[in-house]
Write an enzyme that holds these catalytic residues in place. Sequence first.
Site, mmCIF file in Angstrom:
data_model
loop_
_atom_site.group_PDB
_atom_site.id
_atom_site.type_symbol
_atom_site.label_atom_id
_atom_site.label_comp_id
_atom_site.label_asym_id
_atom_site.label_seq_id
_atom_site.Cartn_x
_atom_site.Cartn_y
_atom_site.Cartn_z
ATOM 1 N N SER A 1 0.810 -1.213 0.000
ATOM 2 C CA SER A 1 0.000 0.000 0.000
ATOM 3 C C SER A 1 0.851 1.274 0.000
ATOM 4 O O SER A 1 0.400 2.304 -0.493
ATOM 5 C CB SER A 1 -0.927 0.004 1.210
ATOM 6 O OG SER A 1 -0.178 -0.203 2.394
ATOM 7 N N GLY B 1 -2.151 -4.253 0.855
ATOM 8 C CA GLY B 1 -2.328 -5.503 1.582
ATOM 9 C C GLY B 1 -1.382 -6.600 1.160
ATOM 10 O O GLY B 1 -1.469 -7.729 1.661
ATOM 11 N N ASN C 1 3.464 -5.660 5.746
ATOM 12 C CA ASN C 1 2.263 -6.403 6.137
ATOM 13 C C ASN C 1 2.607 -7.699 6.863
ATOM 14 O O ASN C 1 1.873 -8.127 7.749
ATOM 15 C CB ASN C 1 1.390 -6.693 4.919
ATOM 16 C CG ASN C 1 0.712 -5.427 4.423
ATOM 17 O OD1 ASN C 1 0.165 -4.679 5.214
ATOM 18 N ND2 ASN C 1 0.794 -5.168 3.119
ATOM 19 N N ASP D 1 -4.943 7.021 9.899
ATOM 20 C CA ASP D 1 -4.687 5.677 10.404
ATOM 21 C C ASP D 1 -3.293 5.565 11.034
ATOM 22 O O ASP D 1 -2.941 4.572 11.640
ATOM 23 C CB ASP D 1 -4.866 4.635 9.299
ATOM 24 C CG ASP D 1 -3.882 4.800 8.152
ATOM 25 O OD1 ASP D 1 -2.926 5.597 8.289
ATOM 26 O OD2 ASP D 1 -4.072 4.148 7.105
ATOM 27 N N HIS E 1 -0.086 5.220 7.008
ATOM 28 C CA HIS E 1 0.187 5.566 5.619
ATOM 29 C C HIS E 1 0.536 7.044 5.500
ATOM 30 O O HIS E 1 -0.207 7.885 6.031
ATOM 31 C CB HIS E 1 -1.018 5.239 4.742
ATOM 32 C CG HIS E 1 -1.282 3.766 4.658
ATOM 33 N ND1 HIS E 1 -2.275 3.152 5.370
ATOM 34 C CD2 HIS E 1 -0.639 2.798 3.978
ATOM 35 C CE1 HIS E 1 -2.255 1.853 5.131
ATOM 36 N NE2 HIS E 1 -1.260 1.606 4.281
#
Lengths: 229, 226, 852
Positions: free
Chosen positions: B53, B91, B119, B202, B205
């Site tokens: 991502s 992801g 991840n 979040d 990012h």
Amino acid sequence: METILNISDLGKTYQSAGRTLNVLHDINFSIAAGSTNAIVGPSGSGKTTLLGLCAGLDRSSAGAVELNGINLGNLTEDQRAQVRNQYVGFIFQNFQLLPTLTALENVMVPLELRNEKNIRARALDLLDKVGLADRGHHYPSQLSGGEQQRVSLARAFSNSPKILFADEPTGNLDAETSEKVVKLLFDLNKEAGTTLILVTHDLELAAKTQRIIRIKGGQLIADEKTING
Amino acid sequence: MHKFKLTFLLLTTLIFAACDQNKKPSTDEGAKSSTAAQPDAATSKTVLFFGDSLTAGYGLDDPSEAFPGVIKDKIDSLKLPYKVVNAGLSGETTAGGNARLSWLLKQKVDIFILELGANDGLRGIPVSETSKNLQSIIDKVKAKYPEVKIVLLGMQVPPNMGADYANKFKAVYPDLTAKNHAQLVPFLLQGVAGISALNQADGIHPTAQGAKIVANNVWDVLKGVL
Amino acid sequence: METNPVNYQRKMNIPWLFNMAWRDSRKNRSRLFLFISAIVFGIAALVAIYAFKYNVQNDINGQAATLIGADLSVSGNKPVDSKLKKLLDSLGDDRSQERSFASMAYFPKSKGTRLVQVRALQGNFPYYGAIETTPEQAGTSFRKGQMAVVDKTLMLQFNAHVGDSIKIGNSQFLITGILNRAPGQAGAVAGIAPVVYIPMQYLEQTGLVKIGSRVNYSFYYKFTRPVNLDKLTKKLDPMLDKAGMRYETIEGRKENTGRNFGDLSRFLSLVGFVALLLGCVGVASAVHIYVREKIASIAIMRCLGVKASEAFLIYLIQIVGIGLIGSVIGAALGTAIQHLLPVIFKDFIPFTISVQISWMAIGQGILLGVIISLLFALLPLISVRNVSPLNTLRLSFDDAVLSRDPLRWLVYALIMLFIIAFTYLQLDSWLGSLFFTLGILGAFIILSAVAWLLMRLTKLLINSSWSYLWRQGFANLYRPNNQTLILMVSIGLSTMFICILFLIQNLLIGQVTLSSGGNQSNMILFDIQNSQKDSVARLTRQQGLPVLQQVPIVTLRIEQINGKTAADLQKDSTIKIPHGVFAYEYRVTFRDSLSGSEKLTDGTWIGKAEPGKDIPVSVEENLYHRANLKIGDKIVFNVQGVEMPAYVASVRKVNWGKVQTNFQVVFPTGVLEDAPQFQVLLTHVPSTKVSATFQRAIVHSFPNVSIIDLGLVLSVLDELLNKISYVIRFMSAFSIITGVVVLVASVRISKYQRIQESVLLRTLGASRKQIFAITALEYLFLGSLSALTGIVIAFGGSWLLAKYSFEIPYTVNYLPALILVFVISILTVIIGLLNSRGVLNKPPLEILRNNA
């Protein structure tokens, strides 16, 4: 003598299955106050219909019924009920006691309707007169036919009616009981000075009255005084 | 929940009653998973950004705001003969990357920039597994295009994962770099991670602003390779 | 006295009317008992249902409270600044804090490492519910020392026991309890990593919370003093929003949870309504027959001078009085049932349903009981006004009198109004209540029409060549004084209600079990690489677990829609495609058929792509509308660098409410097989123990595969659904019993209708057997025909309900319905025969006297 009931040109027809049934026609008579009278005739002659009309239980198709000077034809059903309550007493072939009321209460109903006083005492007194003082708390189903009719007599006289209609009062009773009831009826009637109209096909019973009116096929065929009259 | 965003993204697809079902996922990303223009290998060389991502530019309004896009602008402004291909996929894990690699290697790659592992780290996948997958990716790229230059973008897991795990994880990238004679950006998110102003809500990012810093981190190493 | 004029305006003597009503009721108590039983059971059902409804609502509210564990929770992923901290510290009467984050936990004994969710807790949270642990006290006692409570599956997975230790960051914690359930766990996140609770005072020394750490900060509040949380949160909202924090209140959670119970409350309304209507049917038929028996008495009273209105009032007082008594008894019975049943069944139900006397329910029940006794008794009662005193001389009561009474239209209107108003209160929708009322009216008309037809037909068909018993039995259906209409309607309506409840109950139970339990998936394995898919499936099966679903997932984006790209969108504001449609990464699958949770709403499903042509894809309804798509629209997908031209071939409606893979876009087979993809596998693990073993095996062989264990989450859901299905079953069983009682009562009431006749036949020398046969034939015919009609109506009714009210697929099992017809026919015959048994066992005269 004063007239209590005057019947003029009385007629009654029924509509049944598209046909007109002429049950009564051109009946004329008047009844004197305090007299005893019998209407006799064979089954189906129209005598019960006549009784119903005289007592204001039904409306006539023609003519007039005048009870104590009141033309019943002009009254509504509720007004006629009022007239019945004040002037009329009833005795029926099958007694017509309210099954859910005790003997005493049955006698009390007409008085209660008139909002009178001492109702219970007067009703007990009446029951005593018909010899049932000790059965006041019994329900109709606990009484014999004769006893029921005696309660019915007490009830009929309870409102001191001006006129008493009796429809085959002994029709459902055996000979011996009949005799007692009839005696009681005439005794009470005499005592109260009430006008009595008796519908029966029992000529022996009819003979006890002062006047016999004969009906056949919806017409008055004879009107005669008896030896009592 | 943010920690598990990657998983959560999947969960929104595997919706079940207890979760906020059937809402349009909050992804609002315009990153291209490849350049809009198709590679034209005959005239120019290709830089392939292979990552998750962070490469794909998750959560950014405009895809070109992600760090590969920033670098592309730099290359274009310097008129260098390179085509930039963004093969980021939100992801993506090292195992997933390993599996989908062949699909991407159909086009010729001159510089392969590998940005994977984050991840894995957030899911607590054993470090040995991550290392093994990354090695396998490098091997495949080298096998197909022996001339390829490889740049590894180093990742770290946040301290809350535990020092033991974090240290082992951090060590994967220098180890692989050394083993494969590749170039290394020691920590991709240097100067961005943990600074809330440079990250999206979040906290994981980078924002467009953050992506510029990230791009600089990469550019410092990449410019030498170019 | 001579001069006494007739007083036509005699005032009504109200006390006397009451007195007469009382006297008149005395000898008929046994008959009134049947009338009363209809009310008693109807109201008992209603009160029990209302009370249950209120209690279940309370339970659900309570459950919502335990789901968040506090009156208010505030959470965010950043440390709060001092200003906000001051604000947060000023809220509530009791406060707790929690820091939660993912971390690698280490079990020194088994030397195992695993991703966990650490929750460091300070304060008395949860205020509602509990951190459920084994041993029980561990849930609170762990806060007192360097101790932890650890998720059950995790314990099993690493073969850990209470008394072992777990290493979180730099610190070792003594495992003091096994975590079974905790507030706030019913979320998606909880499933991903197992939870470990530690006391917050030991958080610092773990060394896990540093700059760059990903930590979630939660604040829990309890308000002991009443406070308007709605107002408070509205005030807080902008500040919290600025700080990137979210809040949740019980009220908000309630709304979310409550939505899942829409079906239940709709069903409870239906059941309550049906119970009430059954009571109405009972009342109407009982009073109808009661009044018929009272004609003689009324005629006598009329003879003695009682006015029509007075006679009417006497019986009205009686009926309302009895209605009141019946309602009170019913309310008491309903409350008793509501209290007793959970006690009786406590061994069978694995959860508690709280039991509280609901005065609201009792009040509503009594009020409704009186209203329905009044309203539904009015129709037969107005005929009291028309009883002629002439009936003393000859019995000639005519049913036709009633049908000409203009007042009856008023009564019909009142009944309709009542039903509409009552349904509105239950359903909260005028349209719904209108349809409901029309439906009942329709059922009534159909049943009446069938009864009418039956009378006509038997009259026509009866033939002198039949045996006497048959002729007599059938003639009873149409002869004067028959009970065909009233029994047809009451048996038919009761059967219809019973059947509708039964059918809808089955449908709903079916729905409930579909969404949980049994073979529903509660574990998701994802990130399975293509090369691993067969071996993972094999391993799953080896562990004795089912592979419920295994689907490939491909990630792609939309490049163009009808030639328009995201870039065009920015230039041209007239394009009606939201930007997000292009920005979103779609996870799609490919297969050749629709799944069980999908329904095609438009277009044609094409399961296989033809090489070289545009790919026919199927789009989910919401995306279809959001992106303004039409069937046939061209979409160019970007499958990780490869552009694929496709077109919209079909639109699907997807039931998102189930644990299974659902997709916004589905590709046909033959296109994406080689595209980068991973697999998702859904399975069902029966217990935490199996789950632990399975997870251990997967992690060992396929370390890259991630597992989401939804067992814990779904167990909360399961419990609720269990509760719901229990309530559904219980309520409908109770209403069905009410239906049967009303049915029995109305058939039983008809006893008096046939007594005179049976006695006469008996007197004339008919044998027991003959009277039995005649009665049996009449009742068999009435029972079976009305039950059959009722059930046919019920099929239609339940279909409409399923489709429009519950919006669930309709399936019907005909066998139970047929059994119902059979049972009701037999029941009718048995009660009919019981009715005449009394006649046969006593001498005729006694009966004639008692019932004269």
